[in-house]
Design an enzyme around this catalytic site. Structure first.
Site, PDB file in Angstrom:
ATOM      1  N   GLU A 126     -18.039   3.188  -2.416  1.00 35.72           N
ATOM      2  CA  GLU A 126     -18.181   3.186  -0.954  1.00 35.72           C
ATOM      3  C   GLU A 126     -17.353   2.027  -0.401  1.00 35.72           C
ATOM      4  OE1 GLU A 126     -21.147   3.152  -2.769  1.00 35.72           O
ATOM      5  OE2 GLU A 126     -21.671   5.254  -2.477  1.00 35.72           O
ATOM      6  N   TYR A 138      -7.337   1.614  -2.660  1.00 40.25           N
ATOM      7  CA  TYR A 138      -7.948   2.749  -3.360  1.00 40.25           C
ATOM      8  C   TYR A 138      -7.074   3.998  -3.239  1.00 40.25           C
ATOM      9  CZ  TYR A 138     -12.006  -0.352  -3.173  1.00 40.25           C
ATOM     10  OH  TYR A 138     -12.844  -1.433  -3.289  1.00 40.25           O
TER      11      TYR A 138
HETATM   12  C1  LIG Z   1      -9.781  -5.572  -1.227  1.00 39.93           C
HETATM   13  C2  LIG Z   1      -9.271  -6.708  -2.115  1.00 39.93           C
HETATM   14  C3  LIG Z   1     -10.097  -6.754  -3.408  1.00 39.93           C
HETATM   15  C4  LIG Z   1      -7.801  -6.425  -2.457  1.00 39.93           C
HETATM   16  O1  LIG Z   1      -7.383  -7.430  -3.385  1.00 39.93           O
HETATM   17  P1  LIG Z   1      -5.892  -7.993  -3.387  1.00 39.93           P
HETATM   18  O2  LIG Z   1      -5.718  -8.773  -4.632  1.00 39.93           O
HETATM   19  O3  LIG Z   1      -5.589  -8.680  -2.111  1.00 39.93           O
HETATM   20  O4  LIG Z   1      -5.075  -6.633  -3.439  1.00 39.93           O
HETATM   21  P2  LIG Z   1      -3.629  -6.417  -4.087  1.00 39.93           P
HETATM   22  O5  LIG Z   1      -2.778  -7.619  -3.861  1.00 39.93           O
HETATM   23  O6  LIG Z   1      -3.804  -5.947  -5.481  1.00 39.93           O
HETATM   24  O7  LIG Z   1      -3.052  -5.253  -3.183  1.00 39.93           O
HETATM   25  C5  LIG Z   1      -3.226  -3.932  -3.556  1.00 39.93           C
HETATM   26  C6  LIG Z   1      -2.960  -3.039  -2.360  1.00 39.93           C
HETATM   27  O8  LIG Z   1      -4.009  -3.183  -1.412  1.00 39.93           O
HETATM   28  C7  LIG Z   1      -3.475  -3.032  -0.097  1.00 39.93           C
HETATM   29  N1  LIG Z   1      -3.653  -4.298   0.625  1.00 39.93           N
HETATM   30  C8  LIG Z   1      -4.069  -5.474   0.093  1.00 39.93           C
HETATM   31  N2  LIG Z   1      -4.154  -6.394   1.080  1.00 39.93           N
HETATM   32  C9  LIG Z   1      -3.796  -5.791   2.215  1.00 39.93           C
HETATM   33  C10 LIG Z   1      -3.716  -6.203   3.568  1.00 39.93           C
HETATM   34  N3  LIG Z   1      -4.013  -7.453   3.964  1.00 39.93           N
HETATM   35  N4  LIG Z   1      -3.355  -5.299   4.495  1.00 39.93           N
HETATM   36  C11 LIG Z   1      -3.054  -4.034   4.133  1.00 39.93           C
HETATM   37  N5  LIG Z   1      -3.099  -3.580   2.863  1.00 39.93           N
HETATM   38  C12 LIG Z   1      -3.472  -4.447   1.931  1.00 39.93           C
HETATM   39  C13 LIG Z   1      -2.006  -2.699  -0.264  1.00 39.93           C
HETATM   40  O9  LIG Z   1      -1.917  -1.292  -0.371  1.00 39.93           O
HETATM   41  C14 LIG Z   1      -1.710  -3.349  -1.600  1.00 39.93           C
HETATM   42  O10 LIG Z   1      -0.614  -2.784  -2.241  1.00 39.93           O
HETATM   43  P3  LIG Z   1       0.867  -3.439  -2.070  1.00 39.93           P
HETATM   44  O11 LIG Z   1       0.744  -4.871  -2.447  1.00 39.93           O
HETATM   45  O12 LIG Z   1       1.710  -2.660  -2.997  1.00 39.93           O
HETATM   46  O13 LIG Z   1       1.202  -3.269  -0.634  1.00 39.93           O
HETATM   47  C15 LIG Z   1      -9.321  -8.067  -1.366  1.00 39.93           C
HETATM   48  O14 LIG Z   1      -8.725  -7.917  -0.101  1.00 39.93           O
HETATM   49  C16 LIG Z   1     -10.716  -8.633  -1.189  1.00 39.93           C
HETATM   50  O15 LIG Z   1     -11.246  -9.317  -2.072  1.00 39.93           O
HETATM   51  N6  LIG Z   1     -11.360  -8.355  -0.013  1.00 39.93           N
HETATM   52  C17 LIG Z   1     -12.704  -8.849   0.270  1.00 39.93           C
HETATM   53  C18 LIG Z   1     -13.757  -8.095  -0.518  1.00 39.93           C
HETATM   54  C19 LIG Z   1     -13.647  -6.607  -0.268  1.00 39.93           C
HETATM   55  O16 LIG Z   1     -13.476  -6.161   0.863  1.00 39.93           O
HETATM   56  N7  LIG Z   1     -13.790  -5.835  -1.346  1.00 39.93           N
HETATM   57  C20 LIG Z   1     -13.737  -4.391  -1.298  1.00 39.93           C
HETATM   58  C21 LIG Z   1     -15.075  -3.848  -1.001  1.00 39.93           C
HETATM   59  S1  LIG Z   1     -15.090  -2.062  -1.082  1.00 39.93           S
END
Ligand SMILES: CC(C)(COP(=O)(O)OP(=O)(O)OC[C@H]1O[C@@H](n2cnc3c(N)ncnc32)[C@H](O)[C@@H]1OP(=O)(O)O)[C@@H](O)C(=O)NCCC(=O)NCCS
Length: 170
Positions: A126, A138
């Protein structure tokens, strides 16, 4: 969708984005000793964070709990529960200073790879409708929306809907 495992990682297609852009990060099982660091990240990462007790309840046989380590520091984690043939991604979080570097994708791909090795059929999760970064992550790994849970998350105006997303492994 092809479920190739290339370069030790799970790839949804040939154009899937590359993994982490941080030197020397690695993934290992999370331990109870990590929980103080996990709680620091959890409080930074979520508007409605889990309690330490919730994390403690995840150290069970039907859970997979992963830590992402950079230079001996915990910079991310993922919590997955297994029920029947489904892996349920319950929590994934990366330290704000390390976001956008591929670590969230690395954690997710690791969780998927292990779930496939464990013979599960799919992963479900979710996600808040407003969580654009997570939804884009995702989707880019092949997850598709299969439903909506209305007002699933607490929020200021009576709650926020969750998208339910699924990745079939076959
Ligand atoms: C969601 C989360 C885990 C992503 O982790 P991350 O290490 O920043 O993600 P990545 O660097 O691996 O990025 C993977 C993809 O996510 C998307 N993405 C990540 N950050 C983004 C941003 N600020 N805006 C838009 N897309 C984004 C992009 O598609 C990215 O791919 P790309 O780098 O090729 O463009 C992180 O933002 C986080 O910890 N958020 C807070 C907790 C949370 O919301 N968890 C998910 C609950 S369901």
């Amino acid at each position: 969708m092809a479920n190739d495992k290339a370069d030790g990682g799970y790839m949804t297609d040939a154009k899937a984005p590359t993994l982490d852009r941080v030197d020397g990060s690695s993934i290992r099982p999370l331990t109870r000793e990590d929980l103080p660091c996990v709680m620091e990240l959890e409080l930074l990462g979520h508007s409605h964070p889990w309690t330490e007790g919730i994390f403690r309840d995840c150290f069970k046989d039907n859970y997979r709990v992963w830590a992402c380590i950079h230079k001996d520091e915990l910079v991310g984690y993922a919590i997955i529960s297994y029920q029947f043939d489904e892996a349920h991604l319950l929590n994934v979080c990366v330290h704000p200073s390390f976001r956008g570097m591929g670590l969230g994708r690395k954690l997710l791909r690791h969780a998927i790879t292990v779930a496939i090795e464990d013979d599960l059929a799919c992963m479900i999760l979710e996600v808040r409708k407003s969580n654009r970064a997570a939804i884009l992550l995702y989707r880019s790994e092949g997850f598709q929306q299969i439903g909506v849970r209305p007002k699933y998350y607490p929020g200021p105006s009576g709650g926020e809907d969750a998208r339910v997303m699924e990745l079939q492994f076959t």
